[in-house]
Design a protein around this motif. Sequence first.
Motif, PDB file in Angstrom:
ATOM      1  N   GLY A   3       0.820  -1.202   0.000  1.00  0.00           N
ATOM      2  CA  GLY A   3       0.000   0.000   0.000  1.00  0.00           C
ATOM      3  C   GLY A   3       0.857   1.257   0.000  1.00  0.00           C
ATOM      4  O   GLY A   3       2.085   1.199   0.065  1.00  0.00           O
ATOM      5  N   LEU A   4       0.175   2.385  -0.060  1.00  0.00           N
ATOM      6  CA  LEU A   4       0.827   3.689  -0.072  1.00  0.00           C
ATOM      7  C   LEU A   4       0.519   4.422   1.224  1.00  0.00           C
ATOM      8  O   LEU A   4      -0.634   4.482   1.660  1.00  0.00           O
ATOM      9  CB  LEU A   4       0.313   4.515  -1.260  1.00  0.00           C
ATOM     10  CG  LEU A   4       0.645   6.014  -1.270  1.00  0.00           C
ATOM     11  CD1 LEU A   4       2.122   6.237  -1.519  1.00  0.00           C
ATOM     12  CD2 LEU A   4      -0.185   6.732  -2.333  1.00  0.00           C
ATOM     13  N   SER A   5       1.557   4.988   1.842  1.00  0.00           N
ATOM     14  CA  SER A   5       1.376   5.826   3.014  1.00  0.00           C
ATOM     15  C   SER A   5       2.220   7.076   2.804  1.00  0.00           C
ATOM     16  O   SER A   5       3.433   6.983   2.599  1.00  0.00           O
ATOM     17  CB  SER A   5       1.822   5.088   4.278  1.00  0.00           C
ATOM     18  OG  SER A   5       1.639   5.898   5.427  1.00  0.00           O
ATOM     19  N   ALA A   6       1.565   8.236   2.831  1.00  0.00           N
ATOM     20  CA  ALA A   6       2.275   9.477   2.525  1.00  0.00           C
ATOM     21  C   ALA A   6       1.918  10.577   3.517  1.00  0.00           C
ATOM     22  O   ALA A   6       0.774  10.691   3.961  1.00  0.00           O
ATOM     23  CB  ALA A   6       1.946   9.939   1.111  1.00  0.00           C
ATOM     24  N   ARG A   7       2.914  11.359   3.825  1.00  0.00           N
ATOM     25  CA  ARG A   7       2.759  12.552   4.659  1.00  0.00           C
ATOM     26  C   ARG A   7       3.216  13.725   3.805  1.00  0.00           C
ATOM     27  O   ARG A   7       4.423  13.891   3.564  1.00  0.00           O
ATOM     28  CB  ARG A   7       3.609  12.412   5.925  1.00  0.00           C
ATOM     29  CG  ARG A   7       3.516  13.570   6.922  1.00  0.00           C
ATOM     30  CD  ARG A   7       4.352  13.225   8.151  1.00  0.00           C
ATOM     31  NE  ARG A   7       4.293  14.280   9.169  1.00  0.00           N
ATOM     32  CZ  ARG A   7       5.182  15.279   9.261  1.00  0.00           C
ATOM     33  NH1 ARG A   7       6.180  15.354   8.387  1.00  0.00           N
ATOM     34  NH2 ARG A   7       5.060  16.186  10.206  1.00  0.00           N
ATOM     35  N   VAL A   8       2.267  14.499   3.293  1.00  0.00           N
ATOM     36  CA  VAL A   8       2.585  15.587   2.368  1.00  0.00           C
ATOM     37  C   VAL A   8       2.608  16.907   3.140  1.00  0.00           C
ATOM     38  O   VAL A   8       1.601  17.307   3.736  1.00  0.00           O
ATOM     39  CB  VAL A   8       1.555  15.656   1.223  1.00  0.00           C
ATOM     40  CG1 VAL A   8       1.859  16.827   0.297  1.00  0.00           C
ATOM     41  CG2 VAL A   8       1.540  14.343   0.448  1.00  0.00           C
ATOM     42  N   ARG A   9       3.753  17.558   3.109  1.00  0.00           N
ATOM     43  CA  ARG A   9       3.911  18.846   3.782  1.00  0.00           C
ATOM     44  C   ARG A   9       4.568  19.829   2.813  1.00  0.00           C
ATOM     45  O   ARG A   9       5.725  19.648   2.418  1.00  0.00           O
ATOM     46  CB  ARG A   9       4.774  18.717   5.043  1.00  0.00           C
ATOM     47  CG  ARG A   9       4.211  17.771   6.095  1.00  0.00           C
ATOM     48  CD  ARG A   9       2.932  18.305   6.718  1.00  0.00           C
ATOM     49  NE  ARG A   9       2.444  17.452   7.793  1.00  0.00           N
ATOM     50  CZ  ARG A   9       1.612  16.424   7.616  1.00  0.00           C
ATOM     51  NH1 ARG A   9       1.169  16.137   6.389  1.00  0.00           N
ATOM     52  NH2 ARG A   9       1.219  15.701   8.641  1.00  0.00           N
ATOM     53  N   VAL A  10       3.818  20.841   2.418  1.00  0.00           N
ATOM     54  CA  VAL A  10       4.316  21.854   1.479  1.00  0.00           C
ATOM     55  C   VAL A  10       4.031  23.225   2.080  1.00  0.00           C
ATOM     56  O   VAL A  10       2.936  23.475   2.601  1.00  0.00           O
ATOM     57  CB  VAL A  10       3.620  21.726   0.098  1.00  0.00           C
ATOM     58  CG1 VAL A  10       4.134  22.786  -0.866  1.00  0.00           C
ATOM     59  CG2 VAL A  10       3.839  20.324  -0.479  1.00  0.00           C
ATOM     60  N   ALA A  11       5.021  24.123   1.984  1.00  0.00           N
ATOM     61  CA  ALA A  11       4.860  25.463   2.561  1.00  0.00           C
ATOM     62  C   ALA A  11       4.114  26.414   1.633  1.00  0.00           C
ATOM     63  O   ALA A  11       3.298  27.216   2.078  1.00  0.00           O
ATOM     64  CB  ALA A  11       6.232  26.041   2.911  1.00  0.00           C
ATOM     65  N   ALA A  45       4.311  11.728  -6.794  1.00  0.00           N
ATOM     66  CA  ALA A  45       4.967  11.313  -8.031  1.00  0.00           C
ATOM     67  C   ALA A  45       6.454  11.629  -8.043  1.00  0.00           C
ATOM     68  O   ALA A  45       7.189  11.174  -8.932  1.00  0.00           O
ATOM     69  CB  ALA A  45       4.284  11.995  -9.219  1.00  0.00           C
ATOM     70  N   GLY A  46       6.931  12.418  -7.078  1.00  0.00           N
ATOM     71  CA  GLY A  46       8.335  12.796  -7.053  1.00  0.00           C
ATOM     72  C   GLY A  46       8.647  13.988  -7.932  1.00  0.00           C
ATOM     73  O   GLY A  46       9.808  14.269  -8.235  1.00  0.00           O
ATOM     74  N   LEU A  47       7.604  14.707  -8.347  1.00  0.00           N
ATOM     75  CA  LEU A  47       7.789  15.894  -9.175  1.00  0.00           C
ATOM     76  C   LEU A  47       8.068  17.131  -8.324  1.00  0.00           C
ATOM     77  O   LEU A  47       8.416  18.187  -8.860  1.00  0.00           O
ATOM     78  CB  LEU A  47       6.553  16.126 -10.041  1.00  0.00           C
ATOM     79  CG  LEU A  47       6.176  14.968 -10.972  1.00  0.00           C
ATOM     80  CD1 LEU A  47       4.884  15.273 -11.706  1.00  0.00           C
ATOM     81  CD2 LEU A  47       7.310  14.682 -11.956  1.00  0.00           C
ATOM     82  N   ARG A  48       7.867  16.978  -7.016  1.00  0.00           N
ATOM     83  CA  ARG A  48       8.136  18.075  -6.093  1.00  0.00           C
ATOM     84  C   ARG A  48       8.734  17.491  -4.816  1.00  0.00           C
ATOM     85  O   ARG A  48       8.193  16.539  -4.249  1.00  0.00           O
ATOM     86  CB  ARG A  48       6.845  18.833  -5.794  1.00  0.00           C
ATOM     87  CG  ARG A  48       7.044  20.026  -4.885  1.00  0.00           C
ATOM     88  CD  ARG A  48       5.846  20.945  -4.932  1.00  0.00           C
ATOM     89  NE  ARG A  48       6.088  22.174  -4.192  1.00  0.00           N
ATOM     90  CZ  ARG A  48       5.311  23.239  -4.254  1.00  0.00           C
ATOM     91  NH1 ARG A  48       4.257  23.247  -5.047  1.00  0.00           N
ATOM     92  NH2 ARG A  48       5.589  24.311  -3.555  1.00  0.00           N
ATOM     93  N   ARG A  49       9.835  18.072  -4.378  1.00  0.00           N
ATOM     94  CA  ARG A  49      10.522  17.566  -3.185  1.00  0.00           C
ATOM     95  C   ARG A  49      10.446  18.603  -2.065  1.00  0.00           C
ATOM     96  O   ARG A  49      10.784  19.758  -2.269  1.00  0.00           O
ATOM     97  CB  ARG A  49      11.981  17.279  -3.506  1.00  0.00           C
ATOM     98  CG  ARG A  49      12.757  16.672  -2.336  1.00  0.00           C
ATOM     99  CD  ARG A  49      14.164  16.335  -2.749  1.00  0.00           C
ATOM    100  NE  ARG A  49      14.882  15.641  -1.671  1.00  0.00           N
ATOM    101  CZ  ARG A  49      16.123  15.182  -1.772  1.00  0.00           C
ATOM    102  NH1 ARG A  49      16.786  15.342  -2.917  1.00  0.00           N
ATOM    103  NH2 ARG A  49      16.699  14.558  -0.757  1.00  0.00           N
ATOM    104  N   THR A  50       9.954  18.164  -0.918  1.00  0.00           N
ATOM    105  CA  THR A  50       9.933  19.027   0.262  1.00  0.00           C
ATOM    106  C   THR A  50      10.534  18.265   1.435  1.00  0.00           C
ATOM    107  O   THR A  50      10.370  17.046   1.555  1.00  0.00           O
ATOM    108  CB  THR A  50       8.506  19.484   0.619  1.00  0.00           C
ATOM    109  OG1 THR A  50       7.720  18.345   0.984  1.00  0.00           O
ATOM    110  CG2 THR A  50       7.844  20.191  -0.558  1.00  0.00           C
ATOM    111  N   ALA A  51      11.201  18.980   2.308  1.00  0.00           N
ATOM    112  CA  ALA A  51      11.973  18.347   3.381  1.00  0.00           C
ATOM    113  C   ALA A  51      11.120  17.563   4.362  1.00  0.00           C
ATOM    114  O   ALA A  51      11.570  16.548   4.912  1.00  0.00           O
ATOM    115  CB  ALA A  51      12.781  19.411   4.129  1.00  0.00           C
ATOM    116  N   ASP A  52       9.884  18.002   4.583  1.00  0.00           N
ATOM    117  CA  ASP A  52       9.060  17.382   5.623  1.00  0.00           C
ATOM    118  C   ASP A  52       8.086  16.332   5.093  1.00  0.00           C
ATOM    119  O   ASP A  52       7.288  15.794   5.859  1.00  0.00           O
ATOM    120  CB  ASP A  52       8.274  18.469   6.366  1.00  0.00           C
ATOM    121  CG  ASP A  52       9.187  19.421   7.132  1.00  0.00           C
ATOM    122  OD1 ASP A  52      10.253  18.957   7.582  1.00  0.00           O
ATOM    123  OD2 ASP A  52       8.849  20.607   7.267  1.00  0.00           O
TER     124      ASP A  52
END
Length: 359
Positions: A3-11, A45-52
């Motif tokens: 499965g997929l588990s994601a924590r998306v944090r964008v400023a 998708a890995g098109l945007r990278r954020t540290a958190d």
Amino acid sequence: MGGLSARVRVANPSVSVDLDVAAGSTLAVMGPNGAGKSTALSVLAGLRRTADSTVLVGDRMLQDARQFVAPHRRSMALLAQRPRLFPHLSVRRNVAFGPSAARLGRTEIAARTEHWLRVVGVDDLADRMPGELSGGQAQRVALARALAVQPDVLLLDEPFAALDISVAQQIRSLLRDLLAERRGATVLVTHDLIDAVALARDVVVLDHGRVVDEGRTADVLTRPGHPFTASLSGLNLFVGRFDTDAVDDGAGRRVVGVAADDLGDGQACAAAFSPRAVAVYLKAPHGSPRTELRAQVTDVLPRGDHAVVRALCGDQVVDAEVTWSAVTDLGMAPGLEVTLVVKASEVRIYRVPPATGPS
């Protein structure tokens, strides 16, 4: 496949969303323009990278504070509004591109290519160029190209938005059958209620980059826990099981309509209809309406120069759009018992994933 588990944090824009999708299931992510749907998808998708942000598929960490797996190594495929086929490659070579890039053997590449061309119904178009295809044909080819790489995660970004209604329904039905057989996780970004109901077991609703509602699709959309969710689609959704020409909730309440899919008795389904197709009466009307529901008013809300009477039918919410003079004449107020009549010709019935309907 896991499965997929994601924590998306964008400023910027501000997005803070946690997403969990079990292997073999589909999660719909809904919300208005600017809610953060596409931003979340770009992180997955890995098109945007954020540290958190963190992205985990099965036991494979694709992104966290210390590591970042490039998009082409994530075993993810993205299908967007536009097919974005390679214009200089034939249909067959477009579908073969992913397996070829993965350096599979020629026999495996050919087998996968021919399989997915046949499954999506474009095997007779294999030698054509993208410029010779209709919009629906091109989207079928794009779907075959995405699935030919056998991705662990399939990302769908408004895949029907650029198609006309009849073509969208054909592709939606095809995709629903394909998703039912997938072992990997699927994330569907959409603003369309019908897409979520037909394709996704679970739904997350975003507003201003935050989750405002989540859960099983039928539960969230028929019993919204947030005012924004209730206004998201503008459509009523009545879930149950198909019975001849109606959706039956198992407690004697039926909504008659026109089946938009091939349905057999007992299949999980949902009736979708506008609040404008619902009339409100204090007593049962004369004649024999095909759909007549006893309900209790829970709220009266403004909508432009009309009012929306929100009522509870069993444990499902149904909205009716009426004039303000009708609100006054009928004494509409929370707690009032009413009869709702739904115009059958305005109701469309859709098949839904089994876990979405009632048990």
